[in-house]
Structure formats: C-alpha cells, structure tokens
Scaffold this motif. Structure first.
Motif, PDB file in Angstrom:
ATOM      1  N   ILE A 161      -3.763  81.602  76.802  1.00  0.00           N
ATOM      2  CA  ILE A 161      -2.286  82.052  76.400  1.00  0.00           C
ATOM      3  C   ILE A 161      -1.296  81.639  77.619  1.00  0.00           C
ATOM      4  O   ILE A 161      -0.577  80.994  77.538  1.00  0.00           O
ATOM      5  CB  ILE A 161      -1.874  83.438  75.916  1.00  0.00           C
ATOM      6  N   ALA A 162      -1.932  81.882  78.728  1.00  0.00           N
ATOM      7  CA  ALA A 162      -1.329  81.717  79.934  1.00  0.00           C
ATOM      8  C   ALA A 162      -1.119  80.191  80.340  1.00  0.00           C
ATOM      9  O   ALA A 162      -0.148  79.573  80.844  1.00  0.00           O
ATOM     10  CB  ALA A 162      -1.717  82.407  81.441  1.00  0.00           C
ATOM     11  N   LEU A 163      -2.434  79.495  80.050  1.00  0.00           N
ATOM     12  CA  LEU A 163      -2.703  78.057  80.131  1.00  0.00           C
ATOM     13  C   LEU A 163      -1.678  77.316  79.200  1.00  0.00           C
ATOM     14  O   LEU A 163      -0.897  76.279  79.668  1.00  0.00           O
ATOM     15  CB  LEU A 163      -3.914  77.571  80.149  1.00  0.00           C
ATOM     16  N   LEU A 164      -1.561  77.613  78.123  1.00  0.00           N
ATOM     17  CA  LEU A 164      -0.757  77.242  77.111  1.00  0.00           C
ATOM     18  C   LEU A 164       0.720  77.255  77.454  1.00  0.00           C
ATOM     19  O   LEU A 164       1.294  76.387  77.379  1.00  0.00           O
ATOM     20  CB  LEU A 164      -1.040  77.638  75.987  1.00  0.00           C
ATOM     21  N   ALA A 165       1.282  78.514  77.915  1.00  0.00           N
ATOM     22  CA  ALA A 165       2.652  78.845  78.251  1.00  0.00           C
ATOM     23  C   ALA A 165       2.817  77.788  79.478  1.00  0.00           C
ATOM     24  O   ALA A 165       3.940  77.303  79.442  1.00  0.00           O
ATOM     25  CB  ALA A 165       2.756  80.120  78.548  1.00  0.00           C
ATOM     26  N   GLY A 166       2.050  77.888  80.427  1.00  0.00           N
ATOM     27  CA  GLY A 166       2.272  77.095  81.597  1.00  0.00           C
ATOM     28  C   GLY A 166       2.473  75.480  81.391  1.00  0.00           C
ATOM     29  O   GLY A 166       3.384  74.736  82.002  1.00  0.00           O
ATOM     30  N   VAL A 167       1.284  75.047  80.665  1.00  0.00           N
ATOM     31  CA  VAL A 167       1.551  73.605  80.285  1.00  0.00           C
ATOM     32  C   VAL A 167       2.799  73.342  79.408  1.00  0.00           C
ATOM     33  O   VAL A 167       3.627  72.388  79.682  1.00  0.00           O
ATOM     34  CB  VAL A 167       0.356  73.037  79.581  1.00  0.00           C
ATOM     35  N   SER A 168       3.169  74.202  78.578  1.00  0.00           N
ATOM     36  CA  SER A 168       4.402  73.815  77.514  1.00  0.00           C
ATOM     37  C   SER A 168       5.795  73.975  78.592  1.00  0.00           C
ATOM     38  O   SER A 168       6.624  73.389  78.097  1.00  0.00           O
ATOM     39  CB  SER A 168       4.579  74.808  76.489  1.00  0.00           C
ATOM     40  N   ALA A 169       5.756  75.122  79.367  1.00  0.00           N
ATOM     41  CA  ALA A 169       6.974  75.257  80.103  1.00  0.00           C
ATOM     42  C   ALA A 169       7.165  74.027  81.134  1.00  0.00           C
ATOM     43  O   ALA A 169       8.370  73.454  81.291  1.00  0.00           O
ATOM     44  CB  ALA A 169       6.898  76.650  81.032  1.00  0.00           C
ATOM     45  N   THR A 170       6.036  73.548  81.705  1.00  0.00           N
ATOM     46  CA  THR A 170       6.016  72.454  82.390  1.00  0.00           C
ATOM     47  C   THR A 170       6.482  71.213  81.789  1.00  0.00           C
ATOM     48  O   THR A 170       7.344  70.400  82.103  1.00  0.00           O
ATOM     49  CB  THR A 170       4.990  72.295  83.301  1.00  0.00           C
ATOM     50  N   PHE A 171       5.999  71.071  80.413  1.00  0.00           N
ATOM     51  CA  PHE A 171       6.352  69.766  79.754  1.00  0.00           C
ATOM     52  C   PHE A 171       7.766  69.837  79.290  1.00  0.00           C
ATOM     53  O   PHE A 171       8.728  68.744  79.499  1.00  0.00           O
ATOM     54  CB  PHE A 171       5.585  69.618  78.463  1.00  0.00           C
ATOM     55  N   LEU A 172       8.292  71.010  78.892  1.00  0.00           N
ATOM     56  CA  LEU A 172       9.749  71.178  78.516  1.00  0.00           C
ATOM     57  C   LEU A 172      10.748  70.968  79.553  1.00  0.00           C
ATOM     58  O   LEU A 172      11.597  70.402  79.477  1.00  0.00           O
ATOM     59  CB  LEU A 172       9.935  72.569  77.768  1.00  0.00           C
ATOM     60  N   LEU A 173      10.164  71.541  80.787  1.00  0.00           N
ATOM     61  CA  LEU A 173      11.288  71.452  82.105  1.00  0.00           C
ATOM     62  C   LEU A 173      11.357  69.938  82.242  1.00  0.00           C
ATOM     63  O   LEU A 173      12.387  69.399  82.629  1.00  0.00           O
ATOM     64  CB  LEU A 173      10.528  72.247  83.093  1.00  0.00           C
TER      65      LEU A 173
END
Length: 75
Positions: free
Chosen positions: A40-52
């Motif tokens: 979950i943390a990995l998915l959240a980090g990748v998603s946040a980085t992509f969206l940023l």
C-alpha cells in the motif's frame, strides 16, 4: 554543439550507471517479501510521485500557453 554532446553523454552515463546500481541492488536483495502495508505504501508513493510530475508538467504547459513566461526576466 560540443557542450550539448557532452551534456547528452553525461546524462546517458548517469542513466546507465543508475540502472546498473538498481540492477545490482535488485539481484542482491534476494527473496524479500513485502507485506500488505508495504504494498500500500509503495502504491501510494508511486501514485503520488506520478501525479506530482503530471501536475507540474501541466502547470508548465499552462503557463507557457497563457503567456505568463513571456514577462519573466525582463525587468
């Protein structure tokens, strides 16, 4: 032209070296299991980085097409 080729060479060398380090670390870790919270943390980090990244590139595009960049640096 010479400076541009040097810059491209340096950036390509950095890309290759970072890929080599990533491959080395990936193979040396071995069989490491990631639990549910880690996934979950990995998915959240990748998603946040992509969206940023997408958001910042959209701001650059929007600013360029609205002409906000034209006045910068002309004091």
């Amino acid at each position: 032209m010479r400076g541009m080729l040097f810059t491209i060479f340096v950036l390509f060398a950095l890309l290759i070296s970072s890929a080599a380090v990533a491959w080395y670390v990936w193979t040396e870790i071995g069989d490491v299991e990631i639990g549910l919270h880690g996934q979950i943390a990995l998915l959240a980090g990748v998603s946040a980085t992509f969206l940023l990244g997408v958001g910042l590139m959209w701001l650059v595009y929007y600013s360029h097409h609205k002409g906000y960049d034209d006045e910068a640096g002309h004091d």
